[in-house]
Design a protein around this motif. Structure first.
Motif, PDB file in Angstrom:
ATOM      1  N   MET A 145       0.791  -1.232   0.000  1.00  0.00           N
ATOM      2  CA  MET A 145       0.000   0.000   0.000  1.00  0.00           C
ATOM      3  C   MET A 145       0.825   1.284   0.000  1.00  0.00           C
ATOM      4  SD  MET A 145      -2.830  -1.243  -0.584  1.00  0.00           S
ATOM      5  CE  MET A 145      -3.810   0.260  -0.643  1.00  0.00           C
ATOM      6  N   GLU A 161      -9.548  -0.796  -1.863  1.00  0.00           N
ATOM      7  CA  GLU A 161      -8.845  -2.012  -1.441  1.00  0.00           C
ATOM      8  C   GLU A 161      -9.797  -3.206  -1.407  1.00  0.00           C
ATOM      9  OE1 GLU A 161      -6.411  -1.401   2.263  1.00  0.00           O
ATOM     10  OE2 GLU A 161      -7.348   0.575   2.142  1.00  0.00           O
ATOM     11  N   TRP A 179      -6.260   2.436   4.114  1.00  0.00           N
ATOM     12  CA  TRP A 179      -5.231   3.041   3.249  1.00  0.00           C
ATOM     13  C   TRP A 179      -5.834   3.757   2.059  1.00  0.00           C
ATOM     14  CZ3 TRP A 179       0.185   3.015   3.789  1.00  0.00           C
ATOM     15  CH2 TRP A 179       0.658   2.354   4.925  1.00  0.00           C
TER      16      TRP A 179
END
Ligand SMILES: *Cc1c(COP(=O)(O)O)cnc(C)c1O
Length: 374
Positions: A145, A161, A179
């Motif tokens: 990431m 994601e 993230w």
């Protein structure tokens, strides 16, 4: 000979039977069978678990991916970069939005999107610049990431994601799902956090994006009976939400069990001629699967079957070679590592209720086999 299954969702139900039965009874007695308090409470608890501001419960992981992408404005005419070495659902969800998936190769060690291949594809995009990236945290190992988010920022792309196999995985102290702008989780019964039926969730710290998913999951409603935008029906069932609430407090412990099984497999297989999964020191791998590698995979699989040990292949045919997608879904360059992996990978028994003795038996059978085959 006691058979050893590859996965065992029933064992997980038995482990939490009292709490799950009580949770289901609570929903039955509540008289509320669509959304309501249970779903709201689960959304709060799950968002906190991930460390994001919002979670929206939906009907499946596939729907979670589709609705997250659509909330980002992804649709017909857009490109979305993802990987070929994943559940077909990842690519199917991208196509459901009307967008075109473009498949990028993986790192051979972690089986996740190769950031160098991604960078090359972004510098010289085969069909044009994508609108979003869908990295997959496959087998419980986080994708790269830091690199992927850096590239997304540079090129102004959304990151959604695919966390379907990685509830609780962490990179540098931050959970997967926290993230990208958005993340999709599946609660398919065998996942690290599994319902007793279908379920999924979209997670985001962007309130506006989360609101869009809330509208998309229910007829485009902003308020009841007012459809501001076209929507469908993809709600998390309150029975499943209640079951997930009963199981969520045990997830850290259960991921710990998976990690200790993985440590044991590693110890016992260290001397054998077998490829072991990567474990970067800056990540917490949650071992949705423990995937080994050998050129004689099919023979090893038969050997294990002879001793009552089940194994699985995740996945035997990469998406760009599936009949539904072959020759149709574009790739960004060669997918050499994706192709090689499909022929050599084997998922060993892995679930929290697996006993250490069973792990030892499986590892011994493999070690024996490698000695005979060297
Ligand atoms: C399970 C899975 C999905 C799909 O989830 P469903 O709940 O079955 O729709 C998507 N991506 C990956 C990587 C998965 O493992």
């Amino acid at each position: 000979m006691v058979p050893i299954p590859q996965t065992d969702p029933h064992a997980n139900y038995r482990a939490h039977r009292v709490e799950i039965d009580a949770a289901m009874q609570r929903v039955l007695d509540s008289g509320r069978y669509i959304l309501g308090e249970e779903v709201v409470a689960f959304e709060r608890e799950f968002a906190d678990f991930v460390g994001a501001a919002h979670a929206v419960g939906v009907a499946s992981g596939t729907d979670a991916l589709e609705l997250a992408l659509r909330a980002c404005g992804v649709g017909a005419g857009d490109l979305v970069f993802t990987v070929a070495h994943t559940a077909v659902a990842t690519v199917a969800a991208i196509e459901h939005t009307g967008a075109t998936p473009v498949l990028v190769d993986i790192y051979p060690h972690s089986y996740t999107m190769d950031a160098d291949c991604l960078q090359a594809a972004l510098r010289d995009p085969p069909l044009g610049r994508p609108r979003a990236l869908v990295p997959v945290h496959l087998y419980g190992h986080p994708a790269d990431m830091p690199s992927i988010c850096r590239l997304a920022k540079e090129y102004g792309l959304y990151v959604v994601e695919d966390c379907a196999q990685a509830h609780g995985a962490v990179i540098d102290g931050r959970s997967v799902g926290a993230w990208g702008q958005m993340a999709a989780f599946s609660f398919y019964p065998t996942k690290n956090l599994g319902a007793l039926g279908d379920g999924g969730a979209v997670v985001s710290s962007d309130a506006a994006l989360a609101e869009k998913v809330r509208a998309l999951r229910q007829y485009g409603w902003h308020e009841r009976y007012v459809s501001d935008s076209p929507g469908g029906n993809s709600r998390l069932d309150p029975l499943q939400a209640a079951i997930l609430r009963a199981k969520l407090p045990h997830l850290h412990f259960e991921n710990g069990r998976r990690r200790s099984h993985a440590r044991r497999y590693r110890e016992l297989l260290a001397g054998a001629e077998i490829g072991l999964p990567a474990a970067r020191s800056d990540v917490r791998h949650v071992y949705h699967q423990f995937v080994i590698r050998t050129k004689q995979r099919d023979l090893l699989r038969e050997h294990l079957r002879d001793f009552g040990v089940s194994s699985a292949i995740h996945y035997p045919v990469p998406v760009h070679r599936q009949p539904a997608y072959a020759g149709r879904v574009p790739t960004a360059g060669e997918l050499a590592h994706s192709d090689a992996a499909a022929d050599e990978i084997l998922s060993l028994p892995m679930y929290p209720e697996l006993t250490p003795a069973a792990v030892d038996t499986v590892a011994q059978r493999i070690a024996e086999w490698t000695r005979l085959n060297q």
